[in-house]
Design an enzyme around this catalytic site. Sequence first.
Site, PDB file in Angstrom:
ATOM      1  N   SER A  12      13.235  -6.693   6.084  1.00 29.75           N
ATOM      2  CA  SER A  12      13.885  -5.452   5.644  1.00 29.75           C
ATOM      3  C   SER A  12      15.313  -5.263   6.137  1.00 29.75           C
ATOM      4  O   SER A  12      15.674  -4.221   6.684  1.00 29.75           O
ATOM      5  CB  SER A  12      13.071  -4.232   6.086  1.00 29.75           C
ATOM      6  OG  SER A  12      11.839  -4.300   5.502  1.00 29.75           O
ATOM      7  N   GLY A  16      16.521 -11.839   3.329  1.00 30.29           N
ATOM      8  CA  GLY A  16      15.489 -12.385   2.441  1.00 30.29           C
ATOM      9  C   GLY A  16      14.255 -12.904   3.172  1.00 30.29           C
ATOM     10  O   GLY A  16      13.445 -13.612   2.603  1.00 30.29           O
ATOM     11  N   ALA A  17      14.100 -12.543   4.442  1.00 36.70           N
ATOM     12  CA  ALA A  17      12.969 -13.069   5.207  1.00 36.70           C
ATOM     13  C   ALA A  17      11.807 -12.086   5.258  1.00 36.70           C
ATOM     14  O   ALA A  17      10.808 -12.329   5.919  1.00 36.70           O
ATOM     15  CB  ALA A  17      13.426 -13.426   6.615  1.00 36.70           C
ATOM     16  N   TYR A  71       8.190  -7.579  -8.044  1.00 36.37           N
ATOM     17  CA  TYR A  71       7.734  -6.454  -7.212  1.00 36.37           C
ATOM     18  C   TYR A  71       7.503  -5.216  -8.091  1.00 36.37           C
ATOM     19  O   TYR A  71       6.444  -4.579  -8.039  1.00 36.37           O
ATOM     20  CB  TYR A  71       8.785  -6.157  -6.129  1.00 36.37           C
ATOM     21  CG  TYR A  71       8.433  -5.023  -5.203  1.00 36.37           C
ATOM     22  CD1 TYR A  71       7.860  -5.261  -3.953  1.00 36.37           C
ATOM     23  CD2 TYR A  71       8.670  -3.694  -5.563  1.00 36.37           C
ATOM     24  CE1 TYR A  71       7.539  -4.217  -3.095  1.00 36.37           C
ATOM     25  CE2 TYR A  71       8.347  -2.645  -4.716  1.00 36.37           C
ATOM     26  CZ  TYR A  71       7.791  -2.906  -3.487  1.00 36.37           C
ATOM     27  OH  TYR A  71       7.460  -1.869  -2.645  1.00 36.37           O
ATOM     28  N   GLU A 109      17.433   2.231  -2.965  1.00 41.42           N
ATOM     29  CA  GLU A 109      16.815   1.024  -3.548  1.00 41.42           C
ATOM     30  C   GLU A 109      16.460   1.268  -5.020  1.00 41.42           C
ATOM     31  O   GLU A 109      16.708   0.420  -5.872  1.00 41.42           O
ATOM     32  CB  GLU A 109      15.527   0.657  -2.794  1.00 41.42           C
ATOM     33  CG  GLU A 109      15.712   0.289  -1.343  1.00 41.42           C
ATOM     34  CD  GLU A 109      16.135  -1.156  -1.132  1.00 41.42           C
ATOM     35  OE1 GLU A 109      16.124  -1.950  -2.094  1.00 41.42           O
ATOM     36  OE2 GLU A 109      16.491  -1.476   0.022  1.00 41.42           O
ATOM     37  N   ASP A 129       9.630   0.596   4.834  1.00 44.98           N
ATOM     38  CA  ASP A 129      10.693  -0.089   5.576  1.00 44.98           C
ATOM     39  C   ASP A 129      11.669   0.912   6.177  1.00 44.98           C
ATOM     40  O   ASP A 129      12.072   0.802   7.336  1.00 44.98           O
ATOM     41  CB  ASP A 129      11.449  -1.049   4.649  1.00 44.98           C
ATOM     42  CG  ASP A 129      10.522  -2.054   3.999  1.00 44.98           C
ATOM     43  OD1 ASP A 129       9.356  -2.161   4.430  1.00 44.98           O
ATOM     44  OD2 ASP A 129      10.955  -2.727   3.040  1.00 44.98           O
ATOM     45  N   THR A 134       0.829  -1.206   0.000  1.00 45.76           N
ATOM     46  CA  THR A 134       0.000   0.000   0.000  1.00 45.76           C
ATOM     47  C   THR A 134       0.864   1.257   0.000  1.00 45.76           C
ATOM     48  O   THR A 134       0.386   2.326  -0.372  1.00 45.76           O
ATOM     49  CB  THR A 134      -0.878   0.036   1.265  1.00 45.76           C
ATOM     50  OG1 THR A 134      -0.047  -0.324   2.370  1.00 45.76           O
ATOM     51  CG2 THR A 134      -2.016  -0.955   1.179  1.00 45.76           C
TER      52      THR A 134
HETATM   53  C1  GLA Z   1       8.830  -4.293   0.576  1.00 46.00           C
HETATM   54  C2  GLA Z   1       9.038  -2.828   0.195  1.00 46.00           C
HETATM   55  C3  GLA Z   1       8.062  -1.913   0.937  1.00 46.00           C
HETATM   56  C4  GLA Z   1       6.628  -2.416   0.810  1.00 46.00           C
HETATM   57  C5  GLA Z   1       6.547  -3.913   1.107  1.00 46.00           C
HETATM   58  C6  GLA Z   1       5.186  -4.463   0.835  1.00 46.00           C
HETATM   59  O1  GLA Z   1       9.166  -4.492   1.924  1.00 46.00           O
HETATM   60  O2  GLA Z   1      10.348  -2.425   0.492  1.00 46.00           O
HETATM   61  O3  GLA Z   1       8.182  -0.600   0.472  1.00 46.00           O
HETATM   62  O4  GLA Z   1       6.108  -2.122  -0.448  1.00 46.00           O
HETATM   63  O5  GLA Z   1       7.484  -4.662   0.366  1.00 46.00           O
HETATM   64  O6  GLA Z   1       4.259  -3.909   1.681  1.00 46.00           O
END
Ligand code: GLA
Length: 390
Positions: free
Chosen positions: A129, A125-126, A225, A163, A175, A40
């Site tokens: 973040s 990778g879990a 993504y 990123e 994150d 979102t």
């Molecule tokens: C990753 C991205 C975030 C967010 C989530 C999904 O963690 O870094 O910005 O979009 O996916 O909610």
Amino acid sequence: MKIGNNMDINTLQSLFYQRFNNQGTIYTSPGRVNLIGEHTDYNGGFVFPGAIDKGIYACIRLNDLDRVRAYSIDYDQYTEFSLREEDKPAEHWACYIFGVCREIQKRGYTVHGFDTVFCGDVPLGAGMSSSAALESTFAFALNDLLHLNIDKFELARIGQSTEHNYCGVKCGIMDQFASLFGKAGNLMRLNCATMEYEYFPFNPKGYKVVLLDTVVKHELASSAYNKRRESCENACRHIAARHPEVKFLSDADMAMLNEVKAEISEEDYLRAEYVIGEKQRVLDVCDALQRGDYKTVGDRMYGTHYGMSKLYEVSCAELDFLNDVAKECGVTGSRVMGGGFGGCTINLVKEELYDNFIATAKTKFSAKFGHEPKIYDVVISNGARKIDVS
Ligand code: GLA
């Protein structure tokens, strides 16, 4: 102070000393969980994350070399790079540090060279973040060491642009926001359209929050993504053409989406349907929490899992399996957490059901997938900070 599996602050300091013959300052920034509100953030919606008790820890000292000299304890790799755009390092972990430096420079500040030794205990990778923790650690530290006076929102944006521009993921702001703004015992509801946020004390009496990590990370997760994000932006463009007040997909409702159904692909429609539904689920959960209504919190979490699995299609067999096991064990709420394509489920479970849930999940998951999920109890903790070692 212990920091991760085989590490403590003193060891981190002495590894820095051995390598650079000097003392450095220690900074840390955590990973995050997200109770609800997934995919979102880049749609101008709500997220509801909290920082966790796992993070990146870096010992840092400015040098006079105009170069960064960095050693990653976890990868046992050393690299050096200058702060010029063309000197992007080859090691992927170093790209995050390089990106943060470059993004600070792009905003008009001078970044000096520095030496660093760092480690972390955010599982990679879990979906917790680890990369935002790394970016936030260095953004926070450089801001402090160089007295730049950049506010925390901009530090979060520096991590996010890292990123986008150096790591190939068109992520939202959740994150980095969580890693920088985290507060022990509190979740944060952030409106990603306005950047207004509110702390919500989170201490569900009689419940535990636990992560079950599938330990799988599917390849191409970042391109998948980015593709989800494109679908949302496409749906939003079509809606905004009829409803100029719609700036983000989260501003739209199902009636608006249905008006453009024939103009967009079925895939984009499903993605948008998920995002529009997720907005209300976050608001429902915040209200329910204030009433102590954990049943509703849990129902919405299952709702999110369904949406992420069937509409947004970012789940996988392992995550769906853990979600089913949670349901069978009477777990109040369970869903895939973070971007998806592997990683963890987040579970809200009554204390008296906890032991049975964990044991059942381990047995069933390993019978099916050949290894146990990893288990992490969630402790909501503080955000980025300097660690005073004296
Ligand atoms: C990753 C991205 C975030 C967010 C989530 C999904 O963690 O870094 O910005 O979009 O996916 O909610």
